[in-house]
Design a protein around this motif. Sequence first.
Motif, PDB file in Angstrom:
ATOM      1  N   TYR A   3       0.866  -1.180   0.000  1.00  0.00           N
ATOM      2  CA  TYR A   3       0.000   0.000   0.000  1.00  0.00           C
ATOM      3  C   TYR A   3       0.899   1.226   0.000  1.00  0.00           C
ATOM      4  N   ILE A   4       0.503   2.242  -0.728  1.00  0.00           N
ATOM      5  CA  ILE A   4       1.292   3.469  -0.821  1.00  0.00           C
ATOM      6  C   ILE A   4       0.430   4.646  -0.405  1.00  0.00           C
ATOM      7  N   THR A   5       0.998   5.490   0.469  1.00  0.00           N
ATOM      8  CA  THR A   5       0.312   6.700   0.884  1.00  0.00           C
ATOM      9  C   THR A   5       1.368   7.791   1.042  1.00  0.00           C
ATOM     10  N   GLY A   6       0.985   8.903   1.598  1.00  0.00           N
ATOM     11  CA  GLY A   6       1.934   9.984   1.849  1.00  0.00           C
ATOM     12  C   GLY A   6       1.350  10.983   2.823  1.00  0.00           C
ATOM     13  N   ASP A   7       2.162  11.960   3.191  1.00  0.00           N
ATOM     14  CA  ASP A   7       1.709  13.063   4.042  1.00  0.00           C
ATOM     15  C   ASP A   7       1.087  12.592   5.352  1.00  0.00           C
ATOM     16  N   ILE A   8       1.872  11.834   6.074  1.00  0.00           N
ATOM     17  CA  ILE A   8       1.412  11.364   7.387  1.00  0.00           C
ATOM     18  C   ILE A   8       1.551  12.475   8.433  1.00  0.00           C
ATOM     19  N   HIS A   9       2.649  13.231   8.345  1.00  0.00           N
ATOM     20  CA  HIS A   9       2.866  14.375   9.251  1.00  0.00           C
ATOM     21  C   HIS A   9       2.676  14.021  10.726  1.00  0.00           C
ATOM     22  N   ARG A  10       3.204  12.866  11.098  1.00  0.00           N
ATOM     23  CA  ARG A  10       3.118  12.412  12.495  1.00  0.00           C
ATOM     24  C   ARG A  10       1.677  12.477  12.997  1.00  0.00           C
ATOM     25  N   GLU A  11       1.427  13.053  14.164  1.00  0.00           N
ATOM     26  CA  GLU A  11       0.080  12.970  14.743  1.00  0.00           C
ATOM     27  C   GLU A  11      -0.986  13.721  13.954  1.00  0.00           C
ATOM     28  N   GLN A  12      -0.561  14.583  13.037  1.00  0.00           N
ATOM     29  CA  GLN A  12      -1.567  15.324  12.273  1.00  0.00           C
ATOM     30  C   GLN A  12      -2.396  14.435  11.363  1.00  0.00           C
ATOM     31  N   ASP A  13      -1.737  13.497  10.709  1.00  0.00           N
ATOM     32  CA  ASP A  13      -2.446  12.700   9.695  1.00  0.00           C
ATOM     33  C   ASP A  13      -2.170  11.204   9.795  1.00  0.00           C
ATOM     34  N   ILE A  14      -1.536  10.751  10.877  1.00  0.00           N
ATOM     35  CA  ILE A  14      -1.193   9.332  10.972  1.00  0.00           C
ATOM     36  C   ILE A  14      -2.435   8.459  11.094  1.00  0.00           C
ATOM     37  N   HIS A  15      -3.556   9.090  11.405  1.00  0.00           N
ATOM     38  CA  HIS A  15      -4.806   8.325  11.472  1.00  0.00           C
ATOM     39  C   HIS A  15      -5.091   7.613  10.154  1.00  0.00           C
ATOM     40  N   LYS A  16      -4.490   8.108   9.058  1.00  0.00           N
ATOM     41  CA  LYS A  16      -4.741   7.488   7.754  1.00  0.00           C
ATOM     42  C   LYS A  16      -4.271   6.038   7.716  1.00  0.00           C
ATOM     43  N   ILE A  17      -3.269   5.703   8.551  1.00  0.00           N
ATOM     44  CA  ILE A  17      -2.807   4.307   8.554  1.00  0.00           C
ATOM     45  C   ILE A  17      -3.149   3.609   9.861  1.00  0.00           C
ATOM     46  N   ASN A  18      -4.000   4.220  10.658  1.00  0.00           N
ATOM     47  CA  ASN A  18      -4.487   3.536  11.851  1.00  0.00           C
ATOM     48  C   ASN A  18      -5.512   2.490  11.398  1.00  0.00           C
ATOM     49  N   PRO A  19      -5.334   1.232  11.783  1.00  0.00           N
ATOM     50  CA  PRO A  19      -6.269   0.198  11.314  1.00  0.00           C
ATOM     51  C   PRO A  19      -7.734   0.496  11.627  1.00  0.00           C
ATOM     52  N   ARG A  20      -8.004   1.402  12.545  1.00  0.00           N
ATOM     53  CA  ARG A  20      -9.404   1.769  12.787  1.00  0.00           C
ATOM     54  C   ARG A  20     -10.003   2.485  11.580  1.00  0.00           C
ATOM     55  N   GLU A  21      -9.161   3.219  10.829  1.00  0.00           N
ATOM     56  CA  GLU A  21      -9.630   3.892   9.602  1.00  0.00           C
ATOM     57  C   GLU A  21      -9.167   3.167   8.346  1.00  0.00           C
ATOM     58  N   PHE A  22      -7.954   2.633   8.404  1.00  0.00           N
ATOM     59  CA  PHE A  22      -7.357   1.919   7.280  1.00  0.00           C
ATOM     60  C   PHE A  22      -7.772   0.450   7.413  1.00  0.00           C
ATOM     61  N   GLU A  23      -8.980   0.154   6.979  1.00  0.00           N
ATOM     62  CA  GLU A  23      -9.563  -1.164   7.237  1.00  0.00           C
ATOM     63  C   GLU A  23      -8.732  -2.300   6.653  1.00  0.00           C
ATOM     64  N   ALA A  24      -8.100  -2.078   5.516  1.00  0.00           N
ATOM     65  CA  ALA A  24      -7.268  -3.128   4.923  1.00  0.00           C
ATOM     66  C   ALA A  24      -6.134  -3.508   5.867  1.00  0.00           C
ATOM     67  N   GLY A  25      -5.732  -2.559   6.706  1.00  0.00           N
ATOM     68  CA  GLY A  25      -4.650  -2.830   7.646  1.00  0.00           C
ATOM     69  C   GLY A  25      -4.959  -3.956   8.608  1.00  0.00           C
ATOM     70  N   ASN A  26      -6.223  -4.194   8.849  1.00  0.00           N
ATOM     71  CA  ASN A  26      -6.615  -5.273   9.752  1.00  0.00           C
ATOM     72  C   ASN A  26      -6.319  -6.650   9.183  1.00  0.00           C
ATOM     73  N   HIS A  27      -6.019  -6.705   7.890  1.00  0.00           N
ATOM     74  CA  HIS A  27      -5.770  -7.986   7.237  1.00  0.00           C
ATOM     75  C   HIS A  27      -4.325  -8.126   6.774  1.00  0.00           C
ATOM     76  N   LEU A  28      -3.491  -7.124   7.076  1.00  0.00           N
ATOM     77  CA  LEU A  28      -2.096  -7.188   6.634  1.00  0.00           C
ATOM     78  C   LEU A  28      -1.267  -8.011   7.605  1.00  0.00           C
ATOM     79  N   THR A  29      -0.142  -8.487   7.101  1.00  0.00           N
ATOM     80  CA  THR A  29       0.743  -9.366   7.865  1.00  0.00           C
ATOM     81  C   THR A  29       2.181  -8.833   7.775  1.00  0.00           C
ATOM     82  N   PRO A  30       3.116  -9.471   8.459  1.00  0.00           N
ATOM     83  CA  PRO A  30       4.520  -9.056   8.323  1.00  0.00           C
ATOM     84  C   PRO A  30       5.085  -9.217   6.917  1.00  0.00           C
ATOM     85  N   ASP A  31       4.356  -9.847   6.029  1.00  0.00           N
ATOM     86  CA  ASP A  31       4.786  -9.950   4.629  1.00  0.00           C
ATOM     87  C   ASP A  31       4.306  -8.773   3.786  1.00  0.00           C
TER      88      ASP A  31
END
Length: 88
Positions: A3-31
């Motif tokens: 998955y590719i994203t950008g502009d996380i800006h630490r606490e300002q926008d890191i919610h974009k990759i928080n599995p609570r919002e980034f639903e696909a993240g709930n299915h990702l693995t160490p691979d």
Amino acid sequence: MIYITGDIHREQDIHKINPREFEAGNHLTPDDYVIICGDFGCIWDGGSGDRFWLNWLESLPWNTLFVDGNHENFDVLKTYPVVDYKGG
Ligand SMILES: [Fe+2]
């Protein structure tokens, strides 16, 4: 999976990759990989704020990679060692 994203800006926008919002993240693995293309911001003050966010990222099930952008603290970033990762 990559998955590719950008502009996380630490606490300002890191919610974009928080599995609570980034639903696909709930299915990702160490691979799997999430690549932040610029403005990562989680290496910023060289102190406890950085440690908090880097530890949080480490707790996620996938590998998080980033490419630096124009909104980074390059003075702090340059203090990190350059290491080989997966042969590159
Ligand atoms: Fe940005």
